[in-house]
Design a protein around this motif. Sequence first.
Motif, PDB file in Angstrom:
ATOM      1  N   LEU A 132       0.822  -1.211   0.000  1.00 48.68           N
ATOM      2  CA  LEU A 132       0.000   0.000   0.000  1.00 48.68           C
ATOM      3  C   LEU A 132       0.857   1.263   0.000  1.00 48.68           C
ATOM      4  O   LEU A 132       0.480   2.283  -0.596  1.00 48.68           O
ATOM      5  CB  LEU A 132      -0.926  -0.004   1.217  1.00 48.68           C
ATOM      6  CG  LEU A 132      -1.801   1.238   1.438  1.00 48.68           C
ATOM      7  CD1 LEU A 132      -2.734   1.455   0.262  1.00 48.68           C
ATOM      8  CD2 LEU A 132      -2.593   1.101   2.736  1.00 48.68           C
TER       9      LEU A 132
ATOM     10  N   HIS B 179      -7.928   0.564  -3.398  1.00 50.29           N
ATOM     11  CA  HIS B 179      -7.206  -0.664  -3.086  1.00 50.29           C
ATOM     12  C   HIS B 179      -8.025  -1.504  -2.114  1.00 50.29           C
ATOM     13  O   HIS B 179      -9.018  -1.032  -1.558  1.00 50.29           O
ATOM     14  CB  HIS B 179      -5.844  -0.328  -2.480  1.00 50.29           C
ATOM     15  CG  HIS B 179      -5.942   0.588  -1.293  1.00 50.29           C
ATOM     16  ND1 HIS B 179      -6.001   1.959  -1.426  1.00 50.29           N
ATOM     17  CD2 HIS B 179      -6.051   0.322   0.028  1.00 50.29           C
ATOM     18  CE1 HIS B 179      -6.112   2.511  -0.233  1.00 50.29           C
ATOM     19  NE2 HIS B 179      -6.158   1.538   0.669  1.00 50.29           N
TER      20      HIS B 179
ATOM     21  N   GLU C 169      -3.513  -5.325  -1.222  1.00 46.41           N
ATOM     22  CA  GLU C 169      -2.569  -4.305  -0.767  1.00 46.41           C
ATOM     23  C   GLU C 169      -2.497  -4.235   0.755  1.00 46.41           C
ATOM     24  O   GLU C 169      -1.528  -3.723   1.317  1.00 46.41           O
ATOM     25  CB  GLU C 169      -2.966  -2.929  -1.306  1.00 46.41           C
ATOM     26  CG  GLU C 169      -2.817  -2.778  -2.810  1.00 46.41           C
ATOM     27  CD  GLU C 169      -4.009  -3.309  -3.591  1.00 46.41           C
ATOM     28  OE1 GLU C 169      -3.998  -3.235  -4.833  1.00 46.41           O
ATOM     29  OE2 GLU C 169      -4.970  -3.810  -2.947  1.00 46.41           O
TER      30      GLU C 169
ATOM     31  N   GLN D 272     -11.958  -0.406   1.671  1.00 50.37           N
ATOM     32  CA  GLN D 272     -11.023  -1.369   2.247  1.00 50.37           C
ATOM     33  C   GLN D 272     -11.763  -2.496   2.965  1.00 50.37           C
ATOM     34  O   GLN D 272     -11.506  -3.680   2.735  1.00 50.37           O
ATOM     35  CB  GLN D 272     -10.085  -0.673   3.237  1.00 50.37           C
ATOM     36  CG  GLN D 272      -9.021   0.205   2.639  1.00 50.37           C
ATOM     37  CD  GLN D 272      -8.170   0.841   3.724  1.00 50.37           C
ATOM     38  OE1 GLN D 272      -8.565   0.923   4.893  1.00 50.37           O
ATOM     39  NE2 GLN D 272      -6.985   1.308   3.354  1.00 50.37           N
TER      40      GLN D 272
END
Length: 452
Positions: free
Chosen positions: A338, A355, A359, A389
């Motif tokens: 990340l 992401h 990641e 996320q």
Amino acid sequence: MNAPATTELPVVVIGAGPAGLAAAAHLLDQGIEPLVLEAGTTAGAAVREWAHVRLFSTWGEVVDPATEKLLAPTGWTRPDPATYPSGGDWADLYLQPLADVLGDHVRLGVTVTGVSRAGRDRIVDADREQQPFVVHLAHTDGREERVFARAVIDASGTWTTPSPAGGSGLPALGEKAAASRITYRVPDLKDPSVRARYAGKRTAVIGSGASAFTALAYLADLATSDDGAGTKGVWILRRGISGSTFGGGEADQLPARGALGLAAKAAVDNGHAEAVTGFRTEGIERDADGRLILVGEDGRRLDAVDELIVLTGFRPDLSFLNELRLGLDERLQAPVELAPLIDPNQHSCGSVYPHGHRELSHPEPGVYLVGMKSYGRAPTFLAMTGYEQVRSVAAAIAGDLKSADRVELTLPETGVCGGAGLFDAPDAQEADGGCCAPAPQLILAPGRGAGA
């Protein structure tokens, strides 16, 4: 006591802030039992500590769609999506109702003191991935407890670990001794007791982000009020002042953010604050009257101040994860995959590529740092990013990799990398889009515990 089979266990979520509660909602949507562990006595405890700060993000950007499905049957209605909540609004009108709906899935007043694999410290390889996670807890009454989990999602944020005044990243010499005169948060100058602390005083503000802008503007406003005569700010910058120091101003794509920078500039231009540039604090001393004298690495000694506001960012608390095998970037303390995507030297909030679980993964399968904590020391976090996320992570834990790998987020072209707004004025309310974090740090120019 033998650990139960991993598939029978809940997923432990650390932190009942925006990202943690959203994670619980997404896990339930996947048919997985969450167990949210919150050290505070209420949901959104960190957010409540900057309740007086208004976000740059609108209501439409700080409510996770999966949580709306849980809240709708209760009669909950999302506030006007085009308006901007304060931290207090966010906590009272969204986070607390969400925690109430989650019910027994949320436990308050329990602090996670350690996470490991059952029967395996970090050096043991044998059957490691077959063992469940063991989470050690401390209750407010001193009791200790352990719970087992199939996976661990750490959404505890960074609010409790602000960075120090020292230019080296370590506390300045004398910083701890001067603690009674220092705050690491944007003060609420509407609170009479807090206002009295700064009214008529000379206050140094260390920092160059939105939180520092907010504090300077607050002090300037106090200086022009009936009870604030003599109030003076001293703005300490580790770098010099350039064209970008105050942000985009009137050209900023986010008017609320631009107004904040202009307010800080006005504080300096109008003489309510003086700027000291290229100053890296090495020591904090006291004069004969007990006032603070900042000493720089270059030997400079500044005129004494009565109070010090340190707004130099936040950092993750990794101490209770020490027995896990984490893969963290050596600079940002963010997951290694990340880190290049969020490097503040290259990215603003809006340029961070969406992401998910890949990641956010670590050498230790089944553990994820999400929300503000996933960004380590980077100040570019958006609440919308955190919601994406946890959606991806929940899908990955459920084994739905197709969904986990799918990007379901469109970020604004430009984002506020500090999270909070300054004014309650109508023109600020009319500003377009923004970040979603707390302000002090400012992604919260409150900070980042909320992980917004």
